[in-house]
Design a protein around this motif. Sequence first.
Motif, short mmCIF file in Angstrom:
data_model
loop_
_atom_site.label_atom_id
_atom_site.label_comp_id
_atom_site.label_asym_id
_atom_site.label_seq_id
_atom_site.Cartn_x
_atom_site.Cartn_y
_atom_site.Cartn_z
N SER A 56 0.93 -1.17 -0.01
CA SER A 56 -0.07 0.00 -0.08
C SER A 56 1.05 1.12 -0.09
CB SER A 56 -0.96 -0.01 1.23
OG SER A 56 -2.00 -0.87 1.34
N ASP A 180 -5.85 -0.83 -4.66
CA ASP A 180 -5.34 -1.35 -3.44
C ASP A 180 -6.38 -2.42 -2.89
OD1 ASP A 180 -3.92 -1.89 -1.16
OD2 ASP A 180 -3.49 -0.05 -0.37
N GLU A 181 -6.25 -3.40 -3.11
CA GLU A 181 -6.74 -4.73 -2.64
C GLU A 181 -8.52 -4.42 -2.74
OE1 GLU A 181 -5.58 -7.32 -0.31
OE2 GLU A 181 -3.55 -6.35 0.66
MG LIG Z 1 -2.06 -2.64 2.20
#
Ligand SMILES: [Mg+2]
Length: 276
Positions: A56, A180-181
């Motif tokens: 991240s 991000d995910e």
């Molecule tokens: Mg992360």
Amino acid sequence: MSALLEVKGLGKTFGGRSRLSLGRGKVVTKAVDDVSFTVTKGRSVAVVGESGAGKSTVGRLVLRLIEPDEGTITFDGVDLRAQSAEGMRQMRRRMQMVFQDPYSCLNPRMSIADSIAEPLVVHDLAGRAERDAKVAEMLDRVGLGSRFARRFPVELSGGQLQRVAIARALIVEPDFVVCDEPTAALDVSVQAQVLELLTQMQSELGLALLFITHHLALVEVIADDVLVMKRGRVVEQGPVTEVLRRPREEYTRDLLAAVPSPIPRVLREGQPLTAT
Ligand SMILES: [Mg+2]
Ligand SMILES: Nc1ncnc2c1ncn2[C@@H]1O[C@H](COP(=O)(O)OP(=O)(O)OP(=O)(O)O)[C@@H](O)[C@H]1O
């Protein structure tokens, strides 16, 4: 093909500048250490690695949502670290982000239509009538439809909210999106649908993606290249087919072994693109 995003020697330390033992044994670790990669226009690079590996942080650094300590970030020939706040604001229209938790990045008091339109207002990109038309088009594109326009975040499911977040990111017609995910907080069946939406949008709009995930199984579906991160460093990188088929590092093999996932199979079998 030319590089859209070129990252060289990226580094970030939180709470200090180096891997040192300070004072009473307080250890400062580099969250991101000498990370370099390239994202070509219209292509997708996945970043994988265990929790805390720095994935991240890499995503935030390349958009300068946090300031790097080291390295260069070149976007379409522009040195991002040399940009003023105004210069960055203009570049950000072309570089968007989709987060894991869509609810947290939507204003609960704003209607879905207003949330999707907001980036157009921020970047002063369209008059009111044109904005409304663009929002209606985006709502269709992400599989929601205009009946969602006047609803509020609390009335939507996680998967529907992620579609709103994707619409919001794409309405300004970016060239590059950091995800991000984006499916990690969703039910497995919904994950596959949101993933399919992203890959579909990517090919329709010619987007370049930086796709951050824990899930090595997703990488094959979404990415052309992959960076494998461990404790801030890239331990392995290259085309997905090479890295996943012939991982050189024990660490990558362990990550691969840990992810029996139904998602690629679900995707390959072609689930209908409906909004749940
Ligand atoms: Mg992360
Ligand atoms: N704002 C911050 N302040 C201090 N430390 C931070 C901050 N953000 C991240 N870190 C630290 O940097 C390291 C990398 O974190 P990061 O969130 O980038 O990892 P990640 O790979 O995204 O992990 P996850 O898979 O759990 O999301 C971790 O040790 C984390 O604790």
